[in-house]
Design an enzyme around this catalytic site. Structure first.
Site, PDB file in Angstrom:
ATOM      1  N   GLU A  36      12.076  -4.442  -0.443  1.00 20.25           N
ATOM      2  CA  GLU A  36      11.038  -3.850  -1.138  1.00 20.25           C
ATOM      3  C   GLU A  36      10.686  -2.544  -0.546  1.00 20.25           C
ATOM      4  O   GLU A  36      10.087  -2.556   0.493  1.00 20.25           O
ATOM      5  CB  GLU A  36       9.632  -4.814  -1.270  1.00 20.25           C
ATOM      6  N   HIS A  68       6.806  -2.312   0.508  1.00 15.50           N
ATOM      7  CA  HIS A  68       6.039  -3.158   1.360  1.00 15.50           C
ATOM      8  C   HIS A  68       6.461  -2.950   2.705  1.00 15.50           C
ATOM      9  O   HIS A  68       7.387  -2.853   3.174  1.00 15.50           O
ATOM     10  CB  HIS A  68       6.640  -4.471   0.914  1.00 15.50           C
ATOM     11  N   HIS A  76       0.904 -11.186   3.397  1.00 18.01           N
ATOM     12  CA  HIS A  76      -0.307 -10.622   2.795  1.00 18.01           C
ATOM     13  C   HIS A  76      -1.562 -11.319   3.224  1.00 18.01           C
ATOM     14  O   HIS A  76      -2.449 -10.783   3.233  1.00 18.01           O
ATOM     15  CB  HIS A  76      -0.208 -10.206   1.390  1.00 18.01           C
ATOM     16  N   ASP A  94       1.177  -3.038   0.224  1.00 14.92           N
ATOM     17  CA  ASP A  94       1.944  -2.478  -0.563  1.00 14.92           C
ATOM     18  C   ASP A  94       1.765  -0.897  -0.970  1.00 14.92           C
ATOM     19  O   ASP A  94       0.372  -0.946  -1.534  1.00 14.92           O
ATOM     20  CB  ASP A  94       2.176  -3.358  -2.009  1.00 14.92           C
TER      21      ASP A  94
END
Length: 240
Positions: free
Chosen positions: A202, A205, A133, A140
């Site tokens: 995830e 993500h 990130h 996300d």
């Protein structure tokens, strides 16, 4: 170190730009609300090339589901914010286990860190191993329908549990579970056709051009050129 952190990095020199209002957003931004130190940086920003692919992903979504939108939970994250959130999640996880952070055994501390880092990247300040990130390459997201109502994904973003694994609901034979799995697959299809890769743990993500992206592409044998094995982490350092 995580496996993807061995991937070499090539600077792309793309600017960090704001995500436009054609997308939906979580407001207020959850990490900012907690006090995460963004200073004058926006969490709703990406590298310009990554944003163009996100726009392509939403266009594809709207061909399948008219007037649906990608909803942005979080995007750019300075290293200071990554550190803040890792510590916050560590604290919250200890609280959920009824453990006193000031009296943790070494085994408890190791357990907490292992669980947190299974979902959160190490807040490394080494330019060779930046958190995804912090490169402006990761985002996300979830989906909202034509009424701007959240689509069932089966679990919330950032949940530290097995439910966050993308295929968790695939083998659960209930209508709600199958709908959640179908919605996750729709999100994946939209993002993957635009060039993004999804985090293995995830469902929310996705990234393009960071080390995790390059490693996943290599693992999937989808890279056409050896030079593409290098991540393109634009703006690392300039925006820290």
């Amino acid at each position: 170190m995580k496996p993807y952190q061995n991937v070499p990095i090539i600077e792309s020199s793309e600017p960090l730009v704001d995500i436009p209002t054609e997308f939906a957003f979580f407001q207020p931004h959850m990490y900012s609300l907690l006090g995460a130190p963004y200073a004058d940086k926006s969490p709703f920003s990406l590298r310009s090339g990554v944003l163009q692919r996100l726009i392509k992903a939403q266009a594809y979504l709207q061909l399948q589901c008219p007037n649906w939108k990608i909803k942005i939970f979080d995007a750019y994250r300075p290293i200071a914010v990554q550190k803040f959130m890792v510590e916050h999640e560590r604290s919250q996880l200890a609280k959920a286990k009824s453990w006193d952070l000031n009296q943790l055994s070494s085994q408890q501390e190791q357990e907490l860190i292992a669980e947190v880092l299974n979902f959160w990247a190490i807040p490394s300040e080494d330019p060779a191993t930046p958190p995804p990130h912090s490169t402006g390459a990761a985002i996300d997201i979830t989906l909202v329908d034509h009424n701007q109502t959240a689509v069932n994904m089966g679990s919330p973003i950032d949940e530290i549990s097995p439910r966050s694994i993308p295929d968790y609901f695939a083998a659960i034979d209930t209508p709600a579970a199958q709908q959640a799995h179908a919605n996750r697959e729709l999100l994946f299809a939209c993002m993957h056709q635009a060039g993004f890769e999804r985090h293995p743990n995830e469902w929310w993500h996705f990234s393009y051009g960071d080390q995790l992206w390059a490693w996943l592409r290599s693992q999937n044998n989808t890279l056409a050129k050896n030079t593409e094995n290098s991540a393109i982490n634009a703006m690392y350092g300039r925006y820290e």
